[in-house]
Write an enzyme that holds these catalytic residues in place. Structure first.
Site, PDB file in Angstrom:
ATOM      1  N   GLY A 114      48.493  39.417  34.249  1.00 57.60           N
ATOM      2  CA  GLY A 114      48.601  40.381  35.353  1.00 57.60           C
ATOM      3  C   GLY A 114      47.349  41.232  35.292  1.00 57.60           C
ATOM      4  O   GLY A 114      46.885  41.538  34.191  1.00 57.60           O
ATOM      5  N   TYR A 172      47.230  44.362  32.948  1.00 55.70           N
ATOM      6  CA  TYR A 172      47.483  43.911  31.567  1.00 55.70           C
ATOM      7  C   TYR A 172      46.248  43.197  31.003  1.00 55.70           C
ATOM      8  O   TYR A 172      45.846  43.438  29.859  1.00 55.70           O
ATOM      9  CB  TYR A 172      48.710  42.997  31.555  1.00 55.70           C
ATOM     10  CG  TYR A 172      48.850  42.161  30.297  1.00 55.70           C
ATOM     11  CD1 TYR A 172      49.265  42.743  29.098  1.00 55.70           C
ATOM     12  CD2 TYR A 172      48.568  40.795  30.297  1.00 55.70           C
ATOM     13  CE1 TYR A 172      49.387  41.973  27.929  1.00 55.70           C
ATOM     14  CE2 TYR A 172      48.690  40.026  29.150  1.00 55.70           C
ATOM     15  CZ  TYR A 172      49.097  40.621  27.969  1.00 55.70           C
ATOM     16  OH  TYR A 172      49.211  39.870  26.823  1.00 55.70           O
ATOM     17  N   ARG A 219      58.388  37.477  42.387  1.00 53.87           N
ATOM     18  CA  ARG A 219      58.153  38.843  41.915  1.00 53.87           C
ATOM     19  C   ARG A 219      58.744  39.889  42.856  1.00 53.87           C
ATOM     20  O   ARG A 219      58.591  41.077  42.617  1.00 53.87           O
ATOM     21  CB  ARG A 219      56.641  39.084  41.740  1.00 53.87           C
ATOM     22  CG  ARG A 219      55.920  39.363  43.026  1.00 53.87           C
ATOM     23  CD  ARG A 219      54.432  39.446  42.958  1.00 53.87           C
ATOM     24  NE  ARG A 219      53.858  40.268  41.910  1.00 53.87           N
ATOM     25  CZ  ARG A 219      52.539  40.459  41.790  1.00 53.87           C
ATOM     26  NH1 ARG A 219      51.717  39.901  42.667  1.00 53.87           N
ATOM     27  NH2 ARG A 219      52.062  41.191  40.814  1.00 53.87           N
ATOM     28  N   ASN A 231      41.580  45.793  44.025  1.00 55.39           N
ATOM     29  CA  ASN A 231      42.188  44.461  43.852  1.00 55.39           C
ATOM     30  C   ASN A 231      43.118  44.098  45.008  1.00 55.39           C
ATOM     31  O   ASN A 231      44.312  43.861  44.814  1.00 55.39           O
ATOM     32  CB  ASN A 231      42.962  44.405  42.528  1.00 55.39           C
ATOM     33  CG  ASN A 231      42.192  43.629  41.481  1.00 55.39           C
ATOM     34  OD1 ASN A 231      41.254  42.887  41.800  1.00 55.39           O
ATOM     35  ND2 ASN A 231      42.582  43.782  40.226  1.00 55.39           N
ATOM     36  N   ASP A 245      38.962  41.697  35.848  1.00 51.35           N
ATOM     37  CA  ASP A 245      39.847  42.439  34.928  1.00 51.35           C
ATOM     38  C   ASP A 245      39.164  42.618  33.574  1.00 51.35           C
ATOM     39  O   ASP A 245      39.203  43.700  32.981  1.00 51.35           O
ATOM     40  CB  ASP A 245      41.169  41.682  34.701  1.00 51.35           C
ATOM     41  CG  ASP A 245      41.839  41.294  36.009  1.00 51.35           C
ATOM     42  OD1 ASP A 245      41.581  41.961  37.028  1.00 51.35           O
ATOM     43  OD2 ASP A 245      42.612  40.314  36.008  1.00 51.35           O
TER      44      ASP A 245
HETATM   45  P1  ADP Z   1      36.763  39.773  40.792  1.00 49.46           P
HETATM   46  O1  ADP Z   1      37.149  38.885  39.657  1.00 49.46           O
HETATM   47  O2  ADP Z   1      37.438  41.105  40.753  1.00 49.46           O
HETATM   48  O3  ADP Z   1      36.770  39.108  42.139  1.00 49.46           O
HETATM   49  P2  ADP Z   1      33.891  39.403  40.634  1.00 49.46           P
HETATM   50  O4  ADP Z   1      34.021  38.060  41.228  1.00 49.46           O
HETATM   51  O5  ADP Z   1      32.897  40.324  41.225  1.00 49.46           O
HETATM   52  O6  ADP Z   1      35.244  40.222  40.557  1.00 49.46           O
HETATM   53  O7  ADP Z   1      33.558  39.172  39.094  1.00 49.46           O
HETATM   54  C1  ADP Z   1      33.681  40.222  38.160  1.00 49.46           C
HETATM   55  C2  ADP Z   1      32.574  40.137  37.161  1.00 49.46           C
HETATM   56  O8  ADP Z   1      32.585  38.850  36.541  1.00 49.46           O
HETATM   57  C3  ADP Z   1      31.197  40.262  37.767  1.00 49.46           C
HETATM   58  O9  ADP Z   1      30.834  41.642  37.857  1.00 49.46           O
HETATM   59  C4  ADP Z   1      30.337  39.509  36.774  1.00 49.46           C
HETATM   60  O10 ADP Z   1      30.026  40.367  35.698  1.00 49.46           O
HETATM   61  C5  ADP Z   1      31.273  38.432  36.265  1.00 49.46           C
HETATM   62  N1  ADP Z   1      31.050  37.142  36.938  1.00 49.46           N
HETATM   63  C6  ADP Z   1      31.706  36.630  37.990  1.00 49.46           C
HETATM   64  N2  ADP Z   1      31.246  35.403  38.331  1.00 49.46           N
HETATM   65  C7  ADP Z   1      30.253  35.120  37.439  1.00 49.46           C
HETATM   66  C8  ADP Z   1      29.372  34.006  37.218  1.00 49.46           C
HETATM   67  N3  ADP Z   1      29.396  32.899  37.972  1.00 49.46           N
HETATM   68  N4  ADP Z   1      28.493  34.086  36.182  1.00 49.46           N
HETATM   69  C9  ADP Z   1      28.446  35.165  35.377  1.00 49.46           C
HETATM   70  N5  ADP Z   1      29.244  36.238  35.540  1.00 49.46           N
HETATM   71  C10 ADP Z   1      30.141  36.230  36.545  1.00 49.46           C
END
Ligand code: ADP
Length: 310
Positions: A28, A31, A102, A165, A258
């Site tokens: 989650g 979490y 849920r 989110n 997360d």
């Molecule tokens: P969410 O998971 O909330 O959609 P993001 O997609 O922006 O958020 O990803 C969160 C973090 O994960 C990013 O700020 C980055 O640090 C890391 N991240 C996401 N995708 C990649 C990737 N392909 N390579 C490296 N880091 C990544």
């Protein structure tokens, strides 16, 4: 001792192991952040605030919280409701599909357990983290009470941290989400939005625009996540764009944001600079996406974080 509360819903996750067998784990958004913070910063007291049931799976969930060294003093056990659950399927193209149970979960009732006495105990925290997911699932008629309790925490000096989110299916309408998110941004001290969340609700197209959007609120720290492109921060009036090293071996992006949130906030609570905190958060997120599921195996995660001195 530094102390943070994470308010949210943890669910039972089901995955098919073969045609006739299901495996289960627990996940989650809030979490997941708590777990990754505690793994990286063990001296911080990391507490979950949630409601679970008294059923066997809820008991197992509680044991898992404890085995991740989370404080469970404020994990309430509802007498008749049970923990929420979802089934995750991955098709041959790697697309994930979720089926949720849920709508009647114990976590929807968590606000009932936040009595005045409990809220007074929560004022001892340095930080209180919540996201748009618990905001969406708590009973609609408990939302006003929720905001009053958060106002009490803020008044007591607890830093409130919000990640929108946005999950469209959890909200009656976009307007309902916007109304609640506006309240969340208004009351929070720190916001950690993803560009994608804001783009659907507010038509925001870039990380810079996301920061511009945040200006209308009294936020002291803004951290905008934009996948592998960048993380953009603003502290006071100072903006900075941080480079992310893209991971080539992406297995499952579940809980990237997360992991980032948990490790970023843990680093900030430990006195690290914004620059260091972003680098550590990004390392955690980049590690997690190289493993299936929301919670990466402990040994692999610790090994990766040890490369950056954690
Ligand atoms: P969410 O998971 O909330 O959609 P993001 O997609 O922006 O958020 O990803 C969160 C973090 O994960 C990013 O700020 C980055 O640090 C890391 N991240 C996401 N995708 C990649 C990737 N392909 N390579 C490296 N880091 C990544």
């Amino acid at each position: 001792m530094t102390k943070i509360f994470f308010l949210g819903e943890c669910m039972v996750e089901l995955r098919e192991l073969d045609d006739s067998t299901m495996g289960h784990s627990f996940a989650g958004d809030v979490y997941n952040s708590a777990v990754y913070m505690k793994r990286c910063f063990p001296t911080i007291t990391v507490s979950m605030i949630t409601a679970i049931g008294r059923d066997r799976l809820s008991e197992k969930m509680l044991s898992r919280f404890k085995s991740e060294d989370l404080d469970t003093q404020f994990v309430f056990q509802h007498p008749s409701k049970v923990a929420g659950m979802y089934f995750i399927e991955t098709d041959s193209a790697g697309e994930r599909r979720f089926t949720y149970w849920r709508n009647d979960s114990a976590a929807k009732k968590v606000v009932q357990f936040l009595t005045d006495d409990v809220v007074e105990q929560l004022t001892a925290a340095d930080m209180f983290f919540f996201s748009g997911i618990p905001l969406a699932i708590i009973d609609e008629d408990s939302r006003d009470a929720f905001w009053q309790k958060l106002a009490r925490l803020k008044q007591a000096g607890v830093k409130l941290v919000f990640d929108p989110n946005y999950r469209a299916q959890l909200w009656a309408s976009k307007d309902a989400a916007i109304e609640q998110f506006n309240k969340a941004f208004q009351i929070s001290d720190i916001a950690l939005p993803g560009v994608e969340d804001l783009s659907v609700l507010y038509g925001i197209a870039s990380a810079e625009e996301a920061l511009d959007f945040c200006q209308q609120y009294q936020l002291e720290e803004m951290v905008v996540k934009n996948g592998p492109q960048s993380v953009v921060t603003q502290i006071g009036t100072e903006r900075h764009s941080h480079q992310i090293t893209p991971v080539t071996n992406v297995v499952d992006t579940t809980s990237a944001g997360d992991a980032f949130n948990g490790v970023y906030l843990g680093a900030r609570l430990s006195g690290r600079s914004v620059f260091e905190a972003v680098q550590l958060g990004a390392k955690a997120a980049g590690t997690v996406i190289q493993h299936p599921g929301a919670i990466a195996p402990l040994a692999a995660f610790k090994q990766a974080m040890s490369e950056v001195g954690i």
